[in-house]
Design an enzyme around this catalytic site. Structure first.
Site, PDB file in Angstrom:
ATOM      1  N   ARG A  50       0.810  -1.213   0.000  1.00  0.00           N
ATOM      2  CA  ARG A  50       0.000   0.000   0.000  1.00  0.00           C
ATOM      3  C   ARG A  50       0.845   1.266   0.000  1.00  0.00           C
ATOM      4  O   ARG A  50       0.431   2.312  -0.519  1.00  0.00           O
ATOM      5  CB  ARG A  50      -0.946   0.010   1.205  1.00  0.00           C
ATOM      6  CG  ARG A  50      -1.958   1.153   1.175  1.00  0.00           C
ATOM      7  CD  ARG A  50      -2.907   1.129   2.373  1.00  0.00           C
ATOM      8  NE  ARG A  50      -2.191   1.272   3.620  1.00  0.00           N
ATOM      9  CZ  ARG A  50      -2.210   0.399   4.615  1.00  0.00           C
ATOM     10  NH1 ARG A  50      -2.902  -0.728   4.491  1.00  0.00           N
ATOM     11  NH2 ARG A  50      -1.537   0.610   5.729  1.00  0.00           N
ATOM     12  N   TYR A 103     -12.320  25.022  -6.416  1.00  0.00           N
ATOM     13  CA  TYR A 103     -13.008  23.931  -7.091  1.00  0.00           C
ATOM     14  C   TYR A 103     -14.224  23.485  -6.276  1.00  0.00           C
ATOM     15  O   TYR A 103     -14.132  23.281  -5.060  1.00  0.00           O
ATOM     16  CB  TYR A 103     -11.998  22.795  -7.249  1.00  0.00           C
ATOM     17  CG  TYR A 103     -12.468  21.541  -7.928  1.00  0.00           C
ATOM     18  CD1 TYR A 103     -13.167  21.566  -9.129  1.00  0.00           C
ATOM     19  CD2 TYR A 103     -12.151  20.300  -7.373  1.00  0.00           C
ATOM     20  CE1 TYR A 103     -13.569  20.396  -9.752  1.00  0.00           C
ATOM     21  CE2 TYR A 103     -12.528  19.119  -7.996  1.00  0.00           C
ATOM     22  CZ  TYR A 103     -13.249  19.179  -9.182  1.00  0.00           C
ATOM     23  OH  TYR A 103     -13.633  18.014  -9.803  1.00  0.00           O
TER      24      TYR A 103
END
Length: 382
Positions: A50, A103
């Protein structure tokens, strides 16, 4: 070496094998050579997939060196790059100051998710510099910039805000997708975290979703990395490889898109249908002086006001286009156009414009073909 040259070399193996590109390393379980090393892996050794293998290390290293930072985290989207930066910077009881042009999904995260963590958000006018000091309180923990804003293209005075924030112990974050970390170097201007959507110009081919955050120094990177690992963020190695591949040609693609966007902006300025051209690199833009000071180049994204138009007229214009597509991303090889009014949201300020606002993302097509397409759109409206 100039960035154009560095982009062809960063993140490459440069080893005795002579392999030009790094291998795509896939893996989850990493076996320990001994029981003693199961919980005490030596430095530099990955204990679990990971955290990323060779392909991830190559992209992180390339982006870190390109930005002049201390370390990089990869995320599954540009939105997550922003949210990771925020989560790494604040704690319960704190306040985020955010530019009112940010955004939309990041605005939504700040207003709907961060209150669950005990963090408030206040917005500031998107054209601001050192006067932001008047808004900073003892609770202010982070300032979020987006310069230029991805719809309305306002710009902040980045070094002035970073300087004030540093003096007051406040972390600064910028959504730097517009420059892709190539034509602007936010960390060199004093910003702490530079986030971007690799989906856009780094990917460049509209076929991957990914984000990245580069930290200015080691202490900031340690905070970022700890948060990244606590939340279990991970990116797939095949997507990482696509981002590395896109990185190689990013400079030439951005240069072409930028040049075409300026030619089209000039042509649109000559049309009777258009109002203000909201392109930071255009001489008529109110923040052009900041652009000329801080940026070494631009990109293909800009907006245009169309006085007297309503949403049905905007839709008629867009529906008549053939070369331009309609979609919410940008930075790919294809040109896009969207009408922005349905998604314009402000908290502290309003974006005043007469009529409609349409955003254009210029790709790699011939400018002449794009102009002919726009003429079709104007004819449909007429």
């Amino acid at each position: 070496m100039k960035d154009e040259t560095r982009l062809t070399r960063l993140g490459r193996p440069h080893d005795e094998r002579g392999q030009v590109n790094p291998s795509v390393a896939r893996g989850s379980t990493m076996l320990a050579p001994s029981a003693a090393e199961l919980y005490d892996f030596p430095p530099g050794r990955v204990h679990y997939g990971r955290v990323g293998l060779e392909t991830h290390q190559a992209l992180r290293g390339a982006l870190t060196e390109l930005q002049g930072g201390a370390g990089c985290a990869l995320t599954s989207s540009g939105l997550m790059a922003n949210t990771l930066s925020i989560l790494a910077s604040v704690e319960a009881g704190g306040t985020v100051l955010a530019a009112d042009c940010i955004y939309g999904p990041v605005r939504n995260f700040l207003l709907t998710t961060m209150p669950k963590f005990g963090v408030k958000t206040e917005f500031f006018a998107p054209r601001m510099g050192a006067e932001i000091a008047d808004l900073i309180t003892d609770e202010t923990q982070a300032i979020l910039l987006e310069s230029p804003g991805s719809l309305t293209m306002e710009m902040q005075d980045i070094p002035a805000i970073a300087r004030v924030a540093r003096e007051k112990g406040v972390i600064t974050i910028i959504d730097d997708t517009w420059s892709a970390g190539l034509t602007l170097k936010p960390l060199q201007l004093g910003v702490d975290y530079a986030a971007q959507a690799l989906t856009k110009y780094v990917g460049g081919h509209s076929d991957l979703l990914m984000g990245a955050v580069v930290a200015r120094d080691e202490a900031l990177f340690a905070r970022l990395q700890a948060t990244e690992r606590s939340f279990g963020f991970h990116t797939a190695p095949d997507d990482v490889y696509l981002a590395l591949r896109g990185l190689r040609s990013m400079a030439v693609r951005m240069e072409r898109s930028f040049a075409s966007s300026m030619a089209i902006a000039d042509w649109l300025k000559s049309r009777p249908e258009t109002g203000r051209i909201l392109h930071p690199a255009h001489a008529d833009h109110p923040d052009n002086a900041l652009f000329q000071r801080d940026f070494t180049g631009g990109c293909g994204l800009f907006s245009v006001e169309f006085p007297g138009w309503d949403i049905p007229k905007s839709e008629r214009f867009l529906d008549a286009l053939d070369v331009f597509g309609m979609g919410f991303s940008w930075g790919g090889y294809e040109s896009l156009a969207i009408h922005c009014d349905p998604q314009l949201k402000r908290t502290r300020t309003t974006h005043r414009h007469d009529g409609a606002l349409i955003r254009f993302a210029i790709g790699l097509e011939a400018p002449e073909d794009l102009i002919a397409d726009l003429e079709r759109g104007f004819a449909a409206v007429a």
